[in-house]
Design a protein around this motif. Structure first.
Motif, PDB file in Angstrom:
ATOM      1  N   ARG A 108       0.813  -1.215   0.000  1.00 17.11           N
ATOM      2  CA  ARG A 108       0.000   0.000   0.000  1.00 17.11           C
ATOM      3  C   ARG A 108       0.850   1.270   0.000  1.00 17.11           C
ATOM      4  N   ASN A 109       1.915   1.300   0.793  1.00 22.18           N
ATOM      5  CA  ASN A 109       2.745   2.491   0.893  1.00 22.18           C
ATOM      6  C   ASN A 109       3.905   2.507  -0.087  1.00 22.18           C
ATOM      7  N   GLY A 110       4.221   1.352  -0.668  1.00 25.56           N
ATOM      8  CA  GLY A 110       5.358   1.265  -1.572  1.00 25.56           C
ATOM      9  C   GLY A 110       5.000   1.388  -3.034  1.00 25.56           C
ATOM     10  N   THR A 111       3.739   1.149  -3.371  1.00 29.42           N
ATOM     11  CA  THR A 111       3.271   1.254  -4.749  1.00 29.42           C
ATOM     12  C   THR A 111       2.508   2.564  -4.881  1.00 29.42           C
ATOM     13  N   ILE A 112       3.086   3.530  -5.596  1.00 32.43           N
ATOM     14  CA  ILE A 112       2.531   4.882  -5.639  1.00 32.43           C
ATOM     15  C   ILE A 112       2.276   5.275  -7.083  1.00 32.43           C
ATOM     16  N   VAL A 113       1.013   5.606  -7.368  1.00 36.91           N
ATOM     17  CA  VAL A 113       0.615   6.076  -8.695  1.00 36.91           C
ATOM     18  C   VAL A 113       0.112   7.510  -8.532  1.00 36.91           C
ATOM     19  N   GLY A 114       0.611   8.442  -9.336  1.00 39.76           N
ATOM     20  CA  GLY A 114       0.165   9.820  -9.162  1.00 39.76           C
ATOM     21  C   GLY A 114       0.549  10.704 -10.320  1.00 39.76           C
ATOM     22  N   TYR A 115      -0.051  11.917 -10.318  1.00 37.36           N
ATOM     23  CA  TYR A 115       0.223  12.876 -11.385  1.00 37.36           C
ATOM     24  C   TYR A 115      -0.201  14.258 -10.916  1.00 37.36           C
ATOM     25  N   PRO A 116       0.468  15.326 -11.395  1.00 31.97           N
ATOM     26  CA  PRO A 116       0.009  16.681 -11.108  1.00 31.97           C
ATOM     27  C   PRO A 116      -1.087  17.096 -12.084  1.00 31.97           C
ATOM     28  N   ASN A 117      -2.320  17.200 -11.618  1.00 29.89           N
ATOM     29  CA  ASN A 117      -3.440  17.494 -12.507  1.00 29.89           C
ATOM     30  C   ASN A 117      -4.537  18.197 -11.707  1.00 29.89           C
ATOM     31  N   ASN A 118      -5.264  19.084 -12.351  1.00 22.01           N
ATOM     32  CA  ASN A 118      -6.443  19.689 -11.739  1.00 22.01           C
ATOM     33  C   ASN A 118      -7.282  20.362 -12.820  1.00 22.01           C
ATOM     34  N   SER A 119      -8.342  21.055 -12.400  1.00 19.29           N
ATOM     35  CA  SER A 119      -9.264  21.640 -13.367  1.00 19.29           C
ATOM     36  C   SER A 119      -8.701  22.877 -14.042  1.00 19.29           C
ATOM     37  N   ALA A 120      -7.561  23.385 -13.559  1.00 18.61           N
ATOM     38  CA  ALA A 120      -6.878  24.473 -14.268  1.00 18.61           C
ATOM     39  C   ALA A 120      -5.927  23.911 -15.320  1.00 18.61           C
ATOM     40  N   PHE A 121      -5.196  22.872 -14.968  1.00 16.78           N
ATOM     41  CA  PHE A 121      -4.278  22.258 -15.928  1.00 16.78           C
ATOM     42  C   PHE A 121      -5.044  21.565 -17.050  1.00 16.78           C
ATOM     43  N   ASN A 122      -6.107  20.846 -16.716  1.00 15.04           N
ATOM     44  CA  ASN A 122      -6.976  20.203 -17.703  1.00 15.04           C
ATOM     45  C   ASN A 122      -8.404  20.701 -17.513  1.00 15.04           C
ATOM     46  N   PRO A 123      -8.702  21.928 -18.011  1.00 18.48           N
ATOM     47  CA  PRO A 123     -10.043  22.485 -17.812  1.00 18.48           C
ATOM     48  C   PRO A 123     -11.097  21.693 -18.569  1.00 18.48           C
ATOM     49  N   PRO A 124     -12.375  21.906 -18.227  1.00 23.96           N
ATOM     50  CA  PRO A 124     -13.438  21.112 -18.859  1.00 23.96           C
ATOM     51  C   PRO A 124     -13.509  21.324 -20.366  1.00 23.96           C
ATOM     52  N   ASN A 125     -13.901  20.270 -21.073  1.00 19.83           N
ATOM     53  CA  ASN A 125     -14.259  20.376 -22.481  1.00 19.83           C
ATOM     54  C   ASN A 125     -15.773  20.552 -22.588  1.00 19.83           C
ATOM     55  N   ARG A 126     -16.240  20.754 -23.785  1.00 16.24           N
ATOM     56  CA  ARG A 126     -17.684  20.948 -23.967  1.00 16.24           C
ATOM     57  C   ARG A 126     -18.474  19.712 -23.570  1.00 16.24           C
ATOM     58  N   GLN A 127     -17.875  18.569 -23.713  1.00 14.21           N
ATOM     59  CA  GLN A 127     -18.566  17.326 -23.386  1.00 14.21           C
ATOM     60  C   GLN A 127     -17.546  16.294 -22.950  1.00 14.21           C
ATOM     61  N   GLY A 128     -18.045  15.195 -22.430  1.00 14.70           N
ATOM     62  CA  GLY A 128     -17.162  14.105 -22.043  1.00 14.70           C
ATOM     63  C   GLY A 128     -16.804  14.136 -20.576  1.00 14.70           C
ATOM     64  N   PRO A 129     -16.048  13.140 -20.142  1.00 12.05           N
ATOM     65  CA  PRO A 129     -15.704  13.004 -18.720  1.00 12.05           C
ATOM     66  C   PRO A 129     -14.799  14.123 -18.228  1.00 12.05           C
ATOM     67  N   SER A 130     -14.718  14.226 -16.921  1.00 16.07           N
ATOM     68  CA  SER A 130     -13.792  15.163 -16.293  1.00 16.07           C
ATOM     69  C   SER A 130     -12.361  14.795 -16.669  1.00 16.07           C
ATOM     70  N   ARG A 131     -11.497  15.800 -16.767  1.00 22.55           N
ATOM     71  CA  ARG A 131     -10.099  15.569 -17.112  1.00 22.55           C
ATOM     72  C   ARG A 131      -9.163  15.952 -15.972  1.00 22.55           C
ATOM     73  N   ARG A 132      -9.700  16.212 -14.778  1.00 20.58           N
ATOM     74  CA  ARG A 132      -8.868  16.754 -13.703  1.00 20.58           C
ATOM     75  C   ARG A 132      -8.346  15.720 -12.705  1.00 20.58           C
ATOM     76  N   PRO A 133      -8.846  14.470 -12.665  1.00 24.56           N
ATOM     77  CA  PRO A 133      -8.299  13.503 -11.700  1.00 24.56           C
ATOM     78  C   PRO A 133      -6.912  12.996 -12.110  1.00 24.56           C
ATOM     79  N   ALA A 134      -6.174  12.498 -11.140  1.00 24.89           N
ATOM     80  CA  ALA A 134      -4.920  11.805 -11.422  1.00 24.89           C
ATOM     81  C   ALA A 134      -5.177  10.398 -11.944  1.00 24.89           C
ATOM     82  N   PHE A 135      -6.256   9.769 -11.473  1.00 22.60           N
ATOM     83  CA  PHE A 135      -6.578   8.380 -11.815  1.00 22.60           C
ATOM     84  C   PHE A 135      -8.092   8.331 -11.972  1.00 22.60           C
ATOM     85  N   GLN A 136      -8.568   7.820 -13.093  1.00 20.30           N
ATOM     86  CA  GLN A 136     -10.010   7.838 -13.347  1.00 20.30           C
ATOM     87  C   GLN A 136     -10.441   6.599 -14.106  1.00 20.30           C
TER      88      GLN A 136
END
Length: 474
Positions: free
Chosen positions: A231-259
């Motif tokens: 749990r503590n040794g396997t780390i998956v992550g990314y720098p992302n948010n709604s400013a870095f990946n703002p919404p598109n007109r349609q489709g899923p959210s683009r702001r999570p690190a893992f989705q």
């Protein structure tokens, strides 16, 4: 339940990759001339001291057999309208600028072509451009990376590597991910992309301990388990948010690190997911039916974990910066902990959904010392006002840092609260002593025995909360 011994067996037969030194100053990964490289590999250059990323120059990958250009990264293209994740979180549909874009799991995302951590620059090629059984050459123009006298590689014979002859055999049900390239895949996304949509037998992706800095997105897959080595040794992550990946007109959210989107019968176990940016920045977004999270650690910011569908969570921990659970789903939490600034949840249960967030034998800690369990802000103007069917139920919950009012704020014009379930039973402090609930918000309710025995029996049963699904942790 498959034992982690399977992981050890698989790893014991995996191929190791050693770094080679280019001249005396840098190390390349994959090593120059390396064989049996995974096609999902990331390219890494390690310098004696931290390099800086340039704002011009090209990285190119060629197929050595015919000198065909396979992939290009152009460093003069900006990464995002908010490259540091600190700009506007609103979509600007009049913006015609071209940004660095990668197709991940079938969806387009802005991304970083290079990320520098310590002395290592990791180069992220566009996904799924390399193939099995090929030899590739890499060129890097001067100015792409600045460190000492590094001038890149102008010849595509300066840095070459060959990929494995083939991927996992047909019918394979267990594959391993290792960041050092020593297993079936080098990235979590690569293994997920390989997994079939509707396998006849359950697929398990084992992730070896390591740091996997990658944006992960996938959709419509079923019958899949993703399990970390620890749990503590396997780390998956990314720098992302709604400013870095703002919404598109349609489709899923683009702001999570893992989705994951539109999935069924999926389990995540025994690893950590981090979102390295602040703001509206989920660690995890789940949109699926019959999803299990077991022994997971989720570190997000605002809306740190967003839920749709039916989800069973056990022995896990979430940390967030407010509205830490953005809850559209029916979620049963067991023996889990949430550490949150501001409101712990913003639960948006709709009438047809029946249930929201139910916490049984959990721990909730307000990190500011005066936080609340759930809020219902004014949502007039086309959105269901105050979410009158919102449901958050706490049973045998240990708490700290929660305001005496417990719930809220509930704002806006008056609305019918008769269907609102802001319920508690036996709320305690961290030492197991009852807390003072005399100042609780007037639209919340304290459950008691024997009066509410039926409600308590129902809400401690995940099958009741999760619309008839009886979850099993594999």
């Amino acid at each position: 339940m498959k034992s982690l011994a399977i992981l050890s067996i698989l790893l014991s037969t995996a191929r190791g990759v050693s770094l080679s030194t280019r001249g005396e100053d840098i190390q390349l990964f994959p090593a120059d001339g390396a064989k049996n490289v995974n096609p999902d590999t990331q390219l890494k250059i390690t310098f004696p001291s931290p390099p800086t990323i340039g704002s011009s120059g090209l990285i190119r990958v060629y197929d050595e057999a015919d000198n065909k250009l396979i992939d290009t990264l152009n460093m003069s293209i900006p990464t995002s309208p908010s490259p540091f994740g600190n700009g506007s979180t609103k979509a600007n549909y009049s913006d015609t600028t071209t940004y660095q874009t990668n197709i991940i799991g079938g969806l387009d995302f802005y991304f970083y072509p290079i990320i520098v951590r310590n002395n290592t620059a990791t180069i992220y090629l566009h996904n799924n451009q390399l193939d099995y059984g090929r030899t590739y050459g890499v060129t890097i123009e001067p100015g792409v990376l600045k460190q000492g006298g590094f001038n890149g590689f102008t010849s595509n014979s300066s840095w070459t590597f060959s990929t494995k002859p083939h991927g996992p055999k047909a019918g394979t049900t267990d594959v391993v991910v290792a960041a050092d390239g020593s297993a079936d895949f080098s990235t979590v996304q690569g293994a997920i992309d390989w997994a079939p949509l509707n396998p006849t037998k359950r697929i398990t992706i084992w992730i070896k301990d390591g740091n996997y800095e990658e944006l992960v997105y996938w959709q419509y897959k079923t019958n899949l388990t993703i399990r970390g080595q620890s749990r503590n040794g396997t780390i998956v992550g990314y720098p992302n948010n709604s400013a870095f990946n703002p919404p598109n007109r349609q489709g899923p959210s683009r702001r999570p690190a893992f989705q994951m989107n539109g999935v069924t019968d999926v389990q995540l176990s025994s690893f950590t997911i981090n979102n390295y940016y602040k703001g509206q920045a989920e660690s995890l977004l789940v949109n699926g039916l019959r999803v299990v999270l077991d022994h997971m650690t989720l570190n997000g910011s605002g809306d740190g974990f967003t839920t749709y569908g039916t989800i069973y969570i056990t022995d896990s921990k979430l940390t967030g910066d407010g509205d830490s659970v953005l809850g559209y789903g029916s979620v049963f939490w067991l023996r889990s902990e949430i550490d949150s600034h501001s409101a712990v949840t913003w639960t948006r249960t709709v009438q047809a959904q029946r249930h929201g967030n139910v916490f049984v034998n959990c721990t909730i800690i307000g990190l500011d010392g005066n936080d609340t369990f759930a809020r219902l802000p004014d949502n007039t103007g086309g959105v269901m006002p105050n979410w009158p069917y919102a449901e958050v139920v706490l049973i045998n919950t240990k708490t700290a840092g929660i305001a005496p009012v417990g719930w809220g704020p509930v704002a806006g014009p008056p609305f019918d609260t008769s269907h609102l379930h802001l319920w508690e039973y036996n709320t305690m402090d961290l030492d197991g002593q009852p807390v003072d609930v005399s100042q609780r918000l007037n639209v919340s309710r304290q459950l008691s025995l024997p009066k509410d025995a039926k409600i308590l029996a129902e809400y401690t049963d995940p099958t009741y909360v999760l619309d008839g699904w009886t979850p099993v942790v594999l």
